[in-house]
Each structure stands twice: as structure tokens, then as C-alpha cells.
Design a protein around this motif. Structure first.
Motif: not given
Ligand SMILES: [Mg+2]
Ligand SMILES: Nc1ncnc2c1ncn2[C@@H]1O[C@H](COP(=O)(O)OP(=O)(O)OP(=O)(O)O)[C@@H](O)[C@H]1O
Lengths: 246, 279
Positions: B41, B81, B157-158
Motif C-alpha cells: 500500500t 484499499q 489496491d486489493e
Molecule cells: Mg495494503
């Protein structure tokens, strides 16, 4: 740049428009209390500078209320958006300058301060105040709103929790509401305290508004001080917006 | 398209990313993997101009981050995220705000908003408050937002956490489709099969350092193409073989139930990082 300022402002305006009814109602409560308690209750038999206390206090209440509203309508949402909701990132990722963001936010906070002042002015008339609204009055009021909206922005960027924001209110805004020539003229206070009070922005706002209302000379010096505060706070605001990326 | 040279990021004494160098080509889907706290991240936040690096050089779309930040910001799309939608606004207004911030022409903007809301299946809830949305719906909206201004580089991010399988598949298809149109994608994920499925190359990070970078296939073959898996008192064990016959010969020597299969990226990941990640 103008377009970006408008975008930032537009978002806040959208939110305000949705809640305008509630906004107006809730903004009426504290000025009514002040007017009843100090204007009617306490002020009946007090004369200040050969005028009624109500006429004396209305500019003070306007100054104090526009301070609170402008400060809080920028401060607390922006603080929440930076610390909890992270919505500030949406602006940080966007190709806009920090300056546009700062100006847009400050303008939208000032707008709320102005709206709530308008409410007080209307209320004050119904309570029987004889205020003299001039273009200079409007200028002083706008400046005051801008001072505290930009101060709210700076506080929101510095404080790291919601609780610190509340403390800032208690330690900075609350003392100012009572001391800065809002309810009385601070001539009889100890010299040191008077100096300190002279330094605070709200003092200049109440001075300026009162001088204009009573038809005195245009308080250029106070207006100038307020403008200086606005410039300083906006400058610090832009700097903090850059620093937040560290 | 993305060019990172000797990039480090420190938070006080803690080094979140340590001397990372990386090149990602235009039209590549690149996966960044690593256990929790590896610095994925942080890397994305630096690449998306949300945080400044402590050291190193970053070039995106031919522009260096330290002087041409605004240009970079205008060509990237980001799905962070955490949720960062404006919950005082509706989905439509969230997208409109984004479009305005990216200086989109109103006509194009409205058309894109409509298209993307349809794509993430939120068109019938376009005017409800975002506050009342479920997690997956919010994530879908964030994906729509990241794509709105037709970025050249997409940071995810994810992105698929909390998405249902259908939407996840559709998102994969979309990412592949966009890649064919020349979009560069950098994504992080804890679903290793997602990276295996989607990415041409993956980098594995651990404790801020890059420990491997290659195609998923190469990473698997480094271990050996075949894996034998069995369980004993200590837990699940895996051993890797380059050759299928060797693997089955070894499996025959074990008395417990064993599985013989092809090595996958998850095996490589676990071997390299030394512990299993939770999905
Ligand atoms: Mg992360
Ligand atoms: N703002 C910050 N201040 C201090 N330390 C931070 C900050 N952000 C991240 N870190 C630290 O940097 C390290 C890397 O964090 P990062 O969020 O990049 O990990 P990650 O790979 O994304 O992990 P996850 O898989 O859990 O999302 C962690 O040790 C974290 O504590």
C-alpha cells in the motif's frame, strides 16, 4: 483553477442544499437564546454608549455566530474527511492545486457563516434592534467569515482526532466568544489581557461591525487586520495541504 | 510506463519500503504481492502521489513525479484499499465530483457515468446515499470512479476484496480488456490465484524489500513444476520436483494421503516469504 475552486465549492453546496431546512432551523437556536437572554432579559435596563444594550449586542452576536458557523462548517467535516473517511484523498489524487482546494473550502464555509448571519439579522429585527446594514457591514461580515473558515481549515489539517478538534473549540473559540468585545467593551480589563484581546481576530470583527452599525468611521484598520489573518491562514492551509503528503 | 528507481519510504524509524527498483511496461498487468505490512500500500500511495518518497526517482508516463505531479495525477486511476467514497453524496454525485475534478466535459462525463454505473450494476441505485451501501457495492463504485476519466495507468489496491464471484470475474475480464487497449495496471492482492490468472509479471515483497520479480510461470518452475503435498503431525508439508516421475516416486514412499499436483504461484509465494498468507 477557477473551475477547480468551483468544483470544491459545488460539492459542499450540494450537501448544504440537501439539508438547507435543517441547517436554517438549527442555526436559529443559539442566536435566539442570546437575543432573549442578553437582549431582552439582561439588557432591558443596561445602556451602552447611549444606546440600548440590544443594539450594542447584535453586532457582537453576529460576529460570534459567524465565527462559530464558519469555523465549524469547514473544520469538523474536513477533519473527519482527512482522519476518518479519507475522502480528502479524492482531492489529493485529483489534478487540482492545493490552492484551489483551500479557496473552495474556505468560500463554502464562509457561505454558511453568511447564511446564518443573515438569519440573525432577520431575527434581530423582529426583536426590535435598529441595525444599519451597509456595504461596509457586509464587507466586514464576509471578512470575518473568511477569517474563521480559513482558521477552521488550518485546525482541521493540524488536529489528528475529532476530540482535539473539540478541544480547539473549547480553548480557542469559546474564550474568544466571550472576551472579544462581543458582550462588553474590554476597556476595564487588565492591560495585558487587553493587549491579547486586541490581537485576536474576533475583536476586530466586533469592533468593525459595531462601528459601522453605529454610523461611525469606517474601521479600515480592523478590516485590514482581518484581511491579514485570512491571507495568513490560507497560506498556512496551502502549506499544510502540501505537507499532508509527507 | 512506470519506472521506479531506488525508491525508499521511511515513517520515522520504520522503513516501509526499502530501495525498490521496478519497471512496468505499457499494457502490462503487474501484480504486487506480499504478506501484511510488506509495503504494498505504501508503494501504491507513493506512486499515486498521496505520499512523497523518502528517496528515489519515480517516472510515470514519461513524467517525473517530483516535477510533473499534476500530469501524472491526470493519467492515473486509483482504487485504494480502504473505502474513501464521499458518504454525504449519492453514487452519481460521487462520480460527477470525480469527473469535475478531472476536468471532464459535461457531456462526456454524464455519458461515462451512465456507462460505468451500468457496468458495476448500480444504475438503479444511482441516486441513493452511498452511506447505505454494502461493502461490495462501495468497492464497485470505487472501481467505476477510478475508470471514469479513462486513465492510462490503473492502480488497484486489493480491488476484489468483498466482491462476489460474478463481479470479480467481470472485473478480471474488464482489466484484461482494458489491457488490450493499452492500459497499464498495477494491482496488489492477497488472492494469489488472482495474480496468477491476471498478471504477466508479479513482484513479491517482504518487509519493504523486493524478494522476487518474474512471470508467475517462471516463479513456479524455479521451485519445480510438480508439488507433492501431505499432512503429518506438524501440519501440511510440500515438496517440489522438477520431474513428474520423481514426484510420484517420492509420493509412493509416504504412508499418509498425498496429493501430487502442479506447482502454483501460491506455493512459490509461501516458499519465498516463509509463511502462509491468509486469503
Ligand atoms: Mg495494503
Ligand atoms: N502513515 C504511516 N505511518 C507510519 N507507518 C506506516 C504508515 N503507513 C504504513 N506504515 C507502515 O509501513 C509498513 C507497510 O505498510 P503497508 O500498508 O504498505 O503494507 P501492505 O503491504 O499494504 O499490507 P496489507 O497487506 O496489510 O495491506 C507497515 O509496517 C506499516 O505499519
Amino acid at each position: 483553477m477557477l473551475y477547480d475552486i468551483w468544483t470544491v465549492f459545488w460539492r459542499d453546496w450540494l450537501v448544504l442544499k440537501r439539508r438547507i431546512g435543517r441547517f436554517i432551523l438549527s442555526r436559529m437556536v443559539s442566536p435566539i437564546l442570546y437575543l432573549v437572554a442578553f437582549g431582552w432579559g439582561l439588557g432591558r435596563n443596561i445602556q451602552v454608549n447611549q444606546g440600548s444594550y440590544l443594539d450594542f449586542i447584535v453586532p457582537g452576536i453576529i460576529a460570534l455566530n459567524s465565527m462559530n458557523i464558519s469555523f465549524n462548517s469547514v473544520g469538523s467535516p474536513l477533519n473527519m474527511s482527512r482522519v476518518y473517511h479519507k475522502t480528502l484523498e479524492e482531492y489529493l489524487i485529483a489534478p487540482i492545486s492545493s490552492m484551489s482546494f483551500v479557496i473552495g473550502k474556505v468560500a463554502s464555509g464562509a457561505l454558511r457563516g453568511l447564511l446564518s448571519s443573515l438569519i440573525i439579522i432577520l431575527l434581530a429585527f423582529t426583536f426590535g434592534a435598529h441595525a444599519l446594514i451597509t456595504i461596509w457591514f457586509a464587507i466586514a461580515l464576509v471578512l470575518n467569515c473568511l477569517v474563521f473558515a480559513s482558521m477552521g481549515l488550518v485546525a482541521a489539517m493540524v488536529m489528528n482526532t475529532h476530540e482535539d478538534m473539540a478541544n480547539f473549540n473549547t480553548y480557542v473559540l469559546l474564550p474568544m466568544s466571550f472576551l472579544c468585545a462581543t458582550f462588553f467593551i474590554p476597556d476595564h480589563l487588565p492591560t495585558v489581557l487587553r493587549w491579547l484581546i486586541e490581537f485576536l481576530p474576533l475583536t476586530h470583527a466586533s469592533h468593525a461591525l459595531r462601528a459601522i452599525v453605529s454610523g461611525g468611521e469606517t474601521p479600515v484598520f480592523s478590516l485590514f487586520i482581518m484581511a491579514a489573518y485570512i491571507t495568513a491562514f490560507c497560506g498556512i492551509g496551502v502549506w499544510l495541504m502540501e505537507k499532508v503528503r509527507e | 510506463m512506470i519506472h521506479i528507481e531506488n525508491f525508499s519510504k521511511k515513517f520515522g524509524d520504520r522503513t516501509a519500503v526499502d530501495n525498490l527498483s521496478l519497471k512496468i511496461a505499457k499494457g502490462e498487468i503487474f501484480g504486487l504481492l506480499g504478506p501484511n505490512g510488506a509495503g504494498k500500500t505504501t508503494t501504491i500511495r507513493v506512486l499515486t502521489m498521496l505520499t512523497r518518497p523518502t528517496a528515489g526517482k519515480i517516472v510515470i508516463d514519461g513524467c517525473e513525479a517530483s516535477h510533473q505531479e499534476q500530469h501524472i495525477k491526470s493519467v492515473i486511476g486509483v482504487v485504494p484499499q480502504h473505502f474513501n467514497l464521499d458518504s454525504d453524496l449519492t453514487p452519481w454525485e460521487n462520480l460527477e465530483l470525480h469527473g469535475r475534478l478531472h476536468h471532464m466535459v459535461p457531456q462526456v462525463r454524464n455519458q461515462r457515468i451512465e456507462e460505468l454505473l451500468k457496468f458495476v450494476e448500480l444504475e438503479d441505485r444511482a441516486h441513493e446515499m452511498v452511506q447505505k451501501f454494502s461493502g461490495g457495492m462501495k468497492r464497485r463504485l470505487m472501481i467505476a470512479r477510478a475508470l471514469l476519466h479513462q486513465p492510462k495507468v490503473l492502480f488497484l489496491d486489493e480491488p476484489t476484496v468483498g466482491l462476489d464471484p460474478q463481479v470479480r470475474r467481470r472485473l478480471w475480464d474488464l482489466i484484461r480488456h482494458l489491457k488490450n487497449e493499452g492500459l497499464t495496471v498495477l494491482l496488489t492482492t492477497h488472492y494469489i490465484e488472482e495474480a496468477e490468472n491476471l498478471c504477466q509479471r508479479v513482484a513479491i515483497m517482504e518487509k519493504g524489500r523486493l524478494i522476487a520479480i518474474d512471470t508467475p510461470m517462471e516463479l513456479c518452475q524455479r521451485l519445480g513444476s510438480y508439488a507433492v503435498e501431505w499432512a503429518d503431525e506438524e501440519g501440511t508439508k510440500t515438496k517440489f520436483f522438477a520431474d513428474r516421475n520423481e514426484a510420484s516416486a517420492f509420493a509412493a514412499t509416504l504412508v499418509t494421503t498425498t496429493t501430487l499436483r502442479q506447482t502454483n504461484l501460491e506455493d512459490a509465494f509461501v516458499e519465498l516469504t516463509g509463511r502462509k498468507v491468509a486469503g
